[in-house]
Scaffold this motif. Structure first.
Motif, PDB file in Angstrom:
ATOM      1  N   GLU A   1       0.828  -1.200   0.000  1.00 52.77           N
ATOM      2  CA  GLU A   1       0.000   0.000   0.000  1.00 52.77           C
ATOM      3  C   GLU A   1       0.865   1.253   0.000  1.00 52.77           C
ATOM      4  OE1 GLU A   1      -3.379   2.279   2.733  1.00 52.77           O
ATOM      5  OE2 GLU A   1      -2.828   0.209   3.175  1.00 52.77           O
TER       6      GLU A   1
ATOM      7  N   GLU B   1      -7.265  -3.839  -4.653  1.00 53.53           N
ATOM      8  CA  GLU B   1      -7.100  -2.990  -3.473  1.00 53.53           C
ATOM      9  C   GLU B   1      -6.998  -1.530  -3.899  1.00 53.53           C
ATOM     10  OE1 GLU B   1      -3.732  -4.524  -1.385  1.00 53.53           O
ATOM     11  OE2 GLU B   1      -4.631  -6.518  -1.128  1.00 53.53           O
ATOM     12  N   ARG B   2      -7.502  -0.628  -3.047  1.00 55.52           N
ATOM     13  CA  ARG B   2      -7.646   0.783  -3.409  1.00 55.52           C
ATOM     14  C   ARG B   2      -6.318   1.398  -3.860  1.00 55.52           C
ATOM     15  NH1 ARG B   2     -11.077   5.117  -2.313  1.00 55.52           N
ATOM     16  NH2 ARG B   2     -10.236   6.894  -3.458  1.00 55.52           N
TER      17      ARG B   2
ATOM     18  N   ARG C   1      -5.267   0.119  -7.230  1.00 57.89           N
ATOM     19  CA  ARG C   1      -6.109   0.688  -8.287  1.00 57.89           C
ATOM     20  C   ARG C   1      -5.720   2.134  -8.575  1.00 57.89           C
ATOM     21  NH1 ARG C   1     -10.650  -0.933  -5.416  1.00 57.89           N
ATOM     22  NH2 ARG C   1     -11.405   1.236  -5.469  1.00 57.89           N
ATOM     23  N   ASP C   2      -5.376   2.882  -7.536  1.00 62.82           N
ATOM     24  CA  ASP C   2      -4.947   4.273  -7.728  1.00 62.82           C
ATOM     25  C   ASP C   2      -3.675   4.341  -8.566  1.00 62.82           C
ATOM     26  OD1 ASP C   2      -7.099   5.178  -6.278  1.00 62.82           O
ATOM     27  OD2 ASP C   2      -5.961   5.528  -4.427  1.00 62.82           O
TER      28      ASP C   2
END
Length: 325
Positions: free
Chosen positions: A271, A311-312, A315-316
């Motif tokens: 992340e 996952e966020r 994706r970003d």
């Protein structure tokens, strides 16, 4: 008396003309403009200095064209060597900019021109430098085996003396071996690069494309150690390279930040890796989010297992890459 003076004058004039003719043959003057082109090549060696790569490319090609009329006519051997050396430098730097802009075919073509000019100049170190820089095209675009082959050719051409070209070639070979999953060969090349760097004379340590300074060394080490997942050593080189990089070294600083993000991924924090890369891309001015920078960010995305792609943060990262194809 008058006739004698006339004879003496004619003899003196003849002697002067004869001496001048022979002097010109022995020590021919350089053609007008050559010194300016040599100075221009030296200036380009200092990199982008905050300018967009496309602007630097246009200026380089314009000055390179100025060499053509000088190369098209017969020149004394020393002058021809200077012309070819300048042509090799400018063609090599044009290839570097094209590489950074993701024009691989154009980059290879200009490196071929640079290699021919360097070979004709008789400058083995320039020829080795061209080969080592050319190796970075396949290195950065998915062909590490080809990169290792070019880097080894560069090492052979450079010889064993501690020169900028020899040190660069060893460092590029280390990166290629790391990407090719040959860790033992990578570490051997890294040790060779470090040993050469310790002995490199000050005259070859300045921070230019044509020389090999400490900042450049740590940029190469950062990528090699990141690829080897030796995140502690990679982090040391990233910090040192950033300390030595000018604020205007936009592309270099971004690549170092992406290396640091990749280290975070290796250490289990995917992340954070994605967020750091998105932030690095967002901070770039227009014109810098393509080519090598995008390729390095895409390498990170492709290293993330597919099950994490929803996952966020991941994706970003993908969205940031999609916005800058």
């Amino acid at each position: 008396m008058k006739r004698r003076n006339l004879l003496r004058g004619a003899l003196a004039a003849g002697l002067t003309a004869a001496r001048t003719d022979v002097d010109q043959i022995l020590s021919p003057g350089a053609p007008e403009g050559l010194a300016d082109l040599e100075a221009a090549a030296e200036s380009y060696g200092y990199g982008y200095h905050g300018q967009q790569p496309t602007r630097v490319l246009a200026d380089l090609v314009s000055d390179f064209a100025g060499l053509r009329p000088l190369l098209a006519v017969p020149q004394p051997a020393p002058v021809r060597a200077r012309l070819c050396r300048t042509a090799g430098q400018m063609a090599g730097m044009t290839a570097i900019v094209l590489h950074d802009l993701d024009s691989r075919r154009g980059s290879r073509a200009w490196f071929a021109t640079a290699a021919r000019a360097a070979a004709e100049s008789g400058d083995d170190q320039l020829h080795a430098w061209v080969l080592a820089r050319e190796a970075m095209v396949p290195l950065n675009y998915g062909a590490p085996k080809a990169a290792a082959g070019l880097a080894e050719r560069a090492r052979h051409a450079a010889g064993h003396r501690p020169t900028a070209a020899a040190t660069l070639a060893a460092a590029v070979a280390a990166r290629a071996y790391a990407l090719n999953h040959q860790p033992e060969q990578a570490r051997q090349a890294l040790a060779a690069a470090d040993a050469l760097m310790e002995r490199l004379p000050e005259s070859e340590r300045s921070d230019t494309w044509l020389t090999y300074g400490e900042q450049k060394h740590h940029v190469h080490l950062s990528h090699a150690f990141t690829t080897l997942a030796d995140t502690a050593r990679a982090s040391e080189s990233q910090q040192r390279a950033l300390e030595l990089s000018a604020p205007t070294s936009t592309m270099t600083r971004t690549l170092l930040n992406i290396d640091a993000a990749a280290c975070a991924h290796h250490d289990g924090d995917t992340e954070q890796a994605c967020r750091r890369t998105v932030a690095a891309l967002a901070a770039l001015p227009d014109g810098y989010r393509t080519g090598l920078v995008r390729r390095r960010a895409l390498d990170l995305y492709e290293a993330i297992p597919a099950q994490h792609h929803r996952e966020r943060a991941v994706r970003d990262l993908w969205d940031a890459l999609a916005l800058n194809p």
